[in-house]
Design a protein around this motif. Sequence first.
Motif, PDB file in Angstrom:
ATOM      1  N   VAL A  91       0.847  -1.163  -0.003  1.00 15.23           N
ATOM      2  CA  VAL A  91       0.354   0.129   0.143  1.00 15.23           C
ATOM      3  C   VAL A  91       0.779   1.164  -0.008  1.00 15.23           C
ATOM      4  O   VAL A  91       2.174   1.297   1.261  1.00 15.23           O
ATOM      5  CB  VAL A  91      -1.457   0.007   1.487  1.00 15.23           C
ATOM      6  CG1 VAL A  91      -2.087   1.593   1.020  1.00 15.23           C
ATOM      7  CG2 VAL A  91      -1.913  -1.255   1.151  1.00 15.23           C
ATOM      8  N   SER A  92       0.784   2.022  -0.960  1.00 12.37           N
ATOM      9  CA  SER A  92       1.632   3.415  -1.210  1.00 12.37           C
ATOM     10  C   SER A  92       0.741   4.740  -0.412  1.00 12.37           C
ATOM     11  O   SER A  92      -0.403   5.060  -0.806  1.00 12.37           O
ATOM     12  CB  SER A  92       1.790   3.849  -2.706  1.00 12.37           C
ATOM     13  OG  SER A  92       2.035   2.493  -2.692  1.00 12.37           O
ATOM     14  N   ILE A  93       0.593   5.345   0.787  1.00  9.44           N
ATOM     15  CA  ILE A  93       0.041   6.129   1.687  1.00  9.44           C
ATOM     16  C   ILE A  93       1.203   7.555   1.148  1.00  9.44           C
ATOM     17  O   ILE A  93       2.006   7.857   0.987  1.00  9.44           O
ATOM     18  CB  ILE A  93      -0.301   6.350   3.454  1.00  9.44           C
ATOM     19  CG1 ILE A  93      -0.548   5.180   4.163  1.00  9.44           C
ATOM     20  CG2 ILE A  93      -0.966   6.950   3.871  1.00  9.44           C
ATOM     21  CD1 ILE A  93      -0.241   4.534   4.689  1.00  9.44           C
ATOM     22  N   GLU A 120       4.474   1.957   2.014  1.00 12.18           N
ATOM     23  CA  GLU A 120       5.479   2.726   2.454  1.00 12.18           C
ATOM     24  C   GLU A 120       4.565   4.327   2.328  1.00 12.18           C
ATOM     25  O   GLU A 120       3.298   3.932   1.709  1.00 12.18           O
ATOM     26  CB  GLU A 120       5.701   2.656   0.770  1.00 12.18           C
ATOM     27  CG  GLU A 120       4.497   2.926  -0.445  1.00 12.18           C
ATOM     28  CD  GLU A 120       5.709   2.737  -1.889  1.00 12.18           C
ATOM     29  OE1 GLU A 120       6.636   2.909  -1.820  1.00 12.18           O
ATOM     30  OE2 GLU A 120       4.970   3.336  -2.646  1.00 12.18           O
ATOM     31  N   ILE A 121       5.348   4.844   2.627  1.00 15.00           N
ATOM     32  CA  ILE A 121       4.754   6.510   3.042  1.00 15.00           C
ATOM     33  C   ILE A 121       5.010   7.743   2.129  1.00 15.00           C
ATOM     34  O   ILE A 121       6.775   7.373   2.172  1.00 15.00           O
ATOM     35  CB  ILE A 121       4.456   7.138   4.448  1.00 15.00           C
ATOM     36  CG1 ILE A 121       4.319   5.631   5.482  1.00 15.00           C
ATOM     37  CG2 ILE A 121       4.421   8.190   4.775  1.00 15.00           C
ATOM     38  CD1 ILE A 121       3.978   5.833   7.110  1.00 15.00           C
ATOM     39  N   ILE A 174      -2.217  -1.223  -4.168  1.00 14.80           N
ATOM     40  CA  ILE A 174      -2.921   0.058  -4.021  1.00 14.80           C
ATOM     41  C   ILE A 174      -2.700   1.833  -3.160  1.00 14.80           C
ATOM     42  O   ILE A 174      -1.945   1.634  -2.093  1.00 14.80           O
ATOM     43  CB  ILE A 174      -4.266  -0.711  -2.360  1.00 14.80           C
ATOM     44  CG1 ILE A 174      -4.135  -2.092  -2.476  1.00 14.80           C
ATOM     45  CG2 ILE A 174      -4.633   0.672  -1.361  1.00 14.80           C
ATOM     46  CD1 ILE A 174      -4.837  -3.184  -1.440  1.00 14.80           C
ATOM     47  N   TYR A 175      -3.954   2.481  -3.751  1.00 17.71           N
ATOM     48  CA  TYR A 175      -3.050   3.949  -2.963  1.00 17.71           C
ATOM     49  C   TYR A 175      -4.191   4.647  -1.608  1.00 17.71           C
ATOM     50  O   TYR A 175      -4.804   3.880  -1.741  1.00 17.71           O
ATOM     51  CB  TYR A 175      -3.227   5.224  -4.406  1.00 17.71           C
ATOM     52  CG  TYR A 175      -1.918   5.100  -5.593  1.00 17.71           C
ATOM     53  CD1 TYR A 175      -0.454   4.783  -4.726  1.00 17.71           C
ATOM     54  CD2 TYR A 175      -2.750   4.709  -6.509  1.00 17.71           C
ATOM     55  CE1 TYR A 175       0.510   4.922  -5.903  1.00 17.71           C
ATOM     56  CE2 TYR A 175      -1.994   4.893  -7.965  1.00 17.71           C
ATOM     57  CZ  TYR A 175      -0.304   5.551  -7.261  1.00 17.71           C
ATOM     58  OH  TYR A 175       0.639   5.104  -8.468  1.00 17.71           O
ATOM     59  N   PHE A 258      -8.688   4.848  -0.667  1.00 15.49           N
ATOM     60  CA  PHE A 258      -7.968   4.130  -1.497  1.00 15.49           C
ATOM     61  C   PHE A 258      -8.375   3.916  -2.253  1.00 15.49           C
ATOM     62  O   PHE A 258      -9.655   3.872  -2.725  1.00 15.49           O
ATOM     63  CB  PHE A 258      -8.456   3.210  -0.674  1.00 15.49           C
ATOM     64  CG  PHE A 258      -7.803   3.285   0.861  1.00 15.49           C
ATOM     65  CD1 PHE A 258      -6.722   3.314   1.669  1.00 15.49           C
ATOM     66  CD2 PHE A 258      -8.364   3.710   2.283  1.00 15.49           C
ATOM     67  CE1 PHE A 258      -5.890   3.084   2.665  1.00 15.49           C
ATOM     68  CE2 PHE A 258      -8.709   3.360   3.086  1.00 15.49           C
ATOM     69  CZ  PHE A 258      -7.228   3.117   3.740  1.00 15.49           C
ATOM     70  N   TYR A 259      -7.543   3.812  -3.082  1.00 16.10           N
ATOM     71  CA  TYR A 259      -7.640   3.384  -5.123  1.00 16.10           C
ATOM     72  C   TYR A 259      -7.102   2.098  -5.046  1.00 16.10           C
ATOM     73  O   TYR A 259      -5.231   2.402  -5.451  1.00 16.10           O
ATOM     74  CB  TYR A 259      -7.134   4.588  -6.235  1.00 16.10           C
ATOM     75  CG  TYR A 259      -8.737   5.427  -5.403  1.00 16.10           C
ATOM     76  CD1 TYR A 259      -9.602   5.969  -6.467  1.00 16.10           C
ATOM     77  CD2 TYR A 259      -8.134   7.145  -4.767  1.00 16.10           C
ATOM     78  CE1 TYR A 259     -10.751   7.266  -6.236  1.00 16.10           C
ATOM     79  CE2 TYR A 259      -8.542   8.253  -4.812  1.00 16.10           C
ATOM     80  CZ  TYR A 259      -9.662   8.477  -5.383  1.00 16.10           C
ATOM     81  OH  TYR A 259     -10.475   9.702  -5.236  1.00 16.10           O
ATOM     82  N   ARG A 260      -7.389   0.923  -6.315  1.00 12.49           N
ATOM     83  CA  ARG A 260      -6.807   0.626  -7.094  1.00 12.49           C
ATOM     84  C   ARG A 260      -5.589   0.443  -7.471  1.00 12.49           C
ATOM     85  O   ARG A 260      -6.115   1.698  -8.765  1.00 12.49           O
ATOM     86  CB  ARG A 260      -7.682  -0.953  -7.605  1.00 12.49           C
ATOM     87  CG  ARG A 260      -6.906  -2.166  -7.886  1.00 12.49           C
ATOM     88  CD  ARG A 260      -7.516  -3.087  -8.868  1.00 12.49           C
ATOM     89  NE  ARG A 260      -8.625  -3.491  -7.876  1.00 12.49           N
ATOM     90  CZ  ARG A 260      -8.525  -3.897  -6.751  1.00 12.49           C
ATOM     91  NH1 ARG A 260      -7.378  -4.810  -6.115  1.00 12.49           N
ATOM     92  NH2 ARG A 260      -9.464  -4.922  -5.762  1.00 12.49           N
ATOM     93  N   ARG A 261      -4.068   0.720  -7.944  1.00 13.82           N
ATOM     94  CA  ARG A 261      -3.667   0.735  -8.619  1.00 13.82           C
ATOM     95  C   ARG A 261      -4.120   1.097 -10.004  1.00 13.82           C
ATOM     96  O   ARG A 261      -4.421   1.887 -10.733  1.00 13.82           O
ATOM     97  CB  ARG A 261      -2.164   0.397  -8.572  1.00 13.82           C
ATOM     98  CG  ARG A 261      -1.643   1.521  -9.364  1.00 13.82           C
ATOM     99  CD  ARG A 261       0.424   0.426  -9.137  1.00 13.82           C
ATOM    100  NE  ARG A 261       1.337   1.632 -10.092  1.00 13.82           N
ATOM    101  CZ  ARG A 261       1.953   1.248  -9.807  1.00 13.82           C
ATOM    102  NH1 ARG A 261       2.266   2.232  -8.328  1.00 13.82           N
ATOM    103  NH2 ARG A 261       2.874   2.583  -9.919  1.00 13.82           N
ATOM    104  N   ASP A 262      -4.519  -0.515 -10.562  1.00 13.68           N
ATOM    105  CA  ASP A 262      -5.315  -0.525 -12.142  1.00 13.68           C
ATOM    106  C   ASP A 262      -6.066   0.542 -12.455  1.00 13.68           C
ATOM    107  O   ASP A 262      -6.473   1.109 -13.868  1.00 13.68           O
ATOM    108  CB  ASP A 262      -5.583  -1.788 -12.068  1.00 13.68           C
ATOM    109  CG  ASP A 262      -4.359  -2.372 -12.196  1.00 13.68           C
ATOM    110  OD1 ASP A 262      -3.178  -1.650 -12.160  1.00 13.68           O
ATOM    111  OD2 ASP A 262      -4.670  -3.803 -11.922  1.00 13.68           O
ATOM    112  N   ALA A 263      -7.139   1.299 -11.441  1.00 13.42           N
ATOM    113  CA  ALA A 263      -8.118   1.628 -12.405  1.00 13.42           C
ATOM    114  C   ALA A 263      -7.731   3.088 -11.987  1.00 13.42           C
ATOM    115  O   ALA A 263      -8.207   4.317 -12.712  1.00 13.42           O
ATOM    116  CB  ALA A 263      -8.688   1.657 -10.852  1.00 13.42           C
TER     117      ALA A 263
END
Length: 491
Positions: A91-93, A120-121, A174-175, A258-263
Motif C-alpha cells: 500500500v502506498s500512502i 510505504e509512506i 493500492i493507493y 483508497f484506490y486500486r492502482r489499476d483503476a
Amino acid sequence: MALSNVPKIVNTRELDNKRWFVRALLLSAVLTILFAKVYLTVYVIDMGVGIYSILTSFVLFNILFISYFKYKDPYLKVFDKKIPESEKPLVSIVVPVKNEEADITTCIQSCINQTYKKKEIIVIDDGSTDKTGSILDEIKNDNPSTNLRIVHLKESVGKKKAIEAASKIAKGEIYAFMDSDCDMAHDATEKAVQLFYSDKQLGALTGHGRVKNRHAGGFRDHFLEKLQDVYADGACRAQKGMESVFSSVTCCAGSLSFYRRDAIQDFIPQWARDRFLGMEFKFATDRRMTAHVLSTRPPLLSYSSTHQSQTAMPIVGSEGYTSKSMLSNDSESVESNSDGKEEVNGYWKVLYSQNIRVNIGVPPTLDSLVKQQVRWRKSFIRSLFAAGGIFWKRPFYVALLYYLQTSMKFIRPYIVATTVVFMPLMGDYITPIVWFAGVLFTGMIYAVDFRLRNPGDRNWLYRPFFTLLSTYVYTWLLIYAAITIKKTGWR
C-alpha cells in the motif's frame, strides 16, 4: 496467515432494537410529511415551491430508507477472511502537504502507526514556506526503520501535481490518499486491504470522517467545526451509505480514500493537468478522480489467477478518447466476480466503509469555511461533465437520485429567493412559513439520526443550525462558484 490485527469478533449490529424502532418512526415521519406536502401543494401553498419541497422529502426518504435497510458495511462481510502473507499487497500512502506545521506530525504519525505493515509512506512537501519541511525531516530521522520518503518540491505545483509526483515513485498495488490536516485510525489501511483483496472489482473506497475538535469546549466553542462534524457524519453514513448499496459512491473524500492502482494510474497525469473552459483547472480533485473510476471498466481478470495486472480501459468519449471494454463488447452486460456476485454493468465498484475512520481538519472560521465551500462547488460543477455523462450507466435507481439531487441544487437559489423575498412582498406568508418549517424538519431528522448512531454525543444539537446554514448561505455559493470558476488555486 491472517492479517495480524484483524479482530476475531466484530460487532455487526449498528443499532439495538430500540434504536431501530426509532429509525422506523423517523421514516414514518418523513413519509407523513411527504403526503402532507402533497396536500399543501394542491390546496394551500405555491405550486412551484410545493413541488420542490415534495421532491426534497422524496429524496430524503429514499436516502434514509436505502441507507438504513440496504446498506451493510462491506468490511463486515470480509473482516474474517485470511490473506496469505505472500499475497498481501503493498500500500502506498500518499500525503501532499503545504504549510501544515500544526497538524503534519499527527498526520504522518498516524500513517507510521498503521497496523498494516506492508506499506510505504510518500509525503510530497509542495513548496511549504513555514516549518513543515523541517518537521517532516525530523519525523524521517526519528523513524529510520519506517519506509517513509519525503520529497521537497522547490516551488508549489498544487495538490494534484503533488500527487502525480508521488505516483511516479509509488510502487503499491493500492493507493491511500490523505489530506495533510487529517489523521487516520490505526487500522484503517488494514481494513481497506481486506476489502480490496476480497473483491477484485473494487476500484475505490472511502471511509467515515469525523472532525478533530468535535468535542472541544462548550456549546459555543468551535461552533463551526461542530456544525461541520455533524454534517460530515450524516453525509457519510446516509448519502455515501445509500450510494454504496449500488457500488456507486459519487465522491471519495480527500480526507482519506483508497484506490486500486489499476483503476487510476494511467489517468493521474491527465487528472493533474485537467483543463476546463480553455484553462488548467486546479480544483475537482476528489470528485473528478471518483468520476473516472465510476466511468471505467476493470481489466480482464482471469479468475483462476486473480493477480493478473492490466491497465483499466477508459470508455467515455468526453475526455477526448474512447476505447473498447476489455470485459465485454456489450456496455450493459452484467459480469460476476470470483465470489459469484453481480457487478455494476461491468464497471469498477466504488464503496464506502463506516468502519474505516479518519479524523479530519476543517475550516475554523466563517471566511475560511466559505472559501472551502466555493472550491468544493467549483469541483462539483466540473465533475458534472464527467460523472453526469456516465452516471446513467450505473444502477438505475441511484442514477435517478443522483440526477434529481443535482438538478435540485441548481433550482434551490430560485426557491430560497422566492420564499425569503418575493412571496412576502406579494403578501404570501404561508408558503415561506411552510418552507422554513420543512427545512427545520429535515435538520431535526438528521439530528435524531445522528444521536441514534452516536449515543451520548451532544453534537446532534448542531444539525438544525447546519441545515439553516446550508439552505440560506451555501445555496448562493453555487452561483458565485460558477461566476468565478476561472479563479483557481489550491488555497
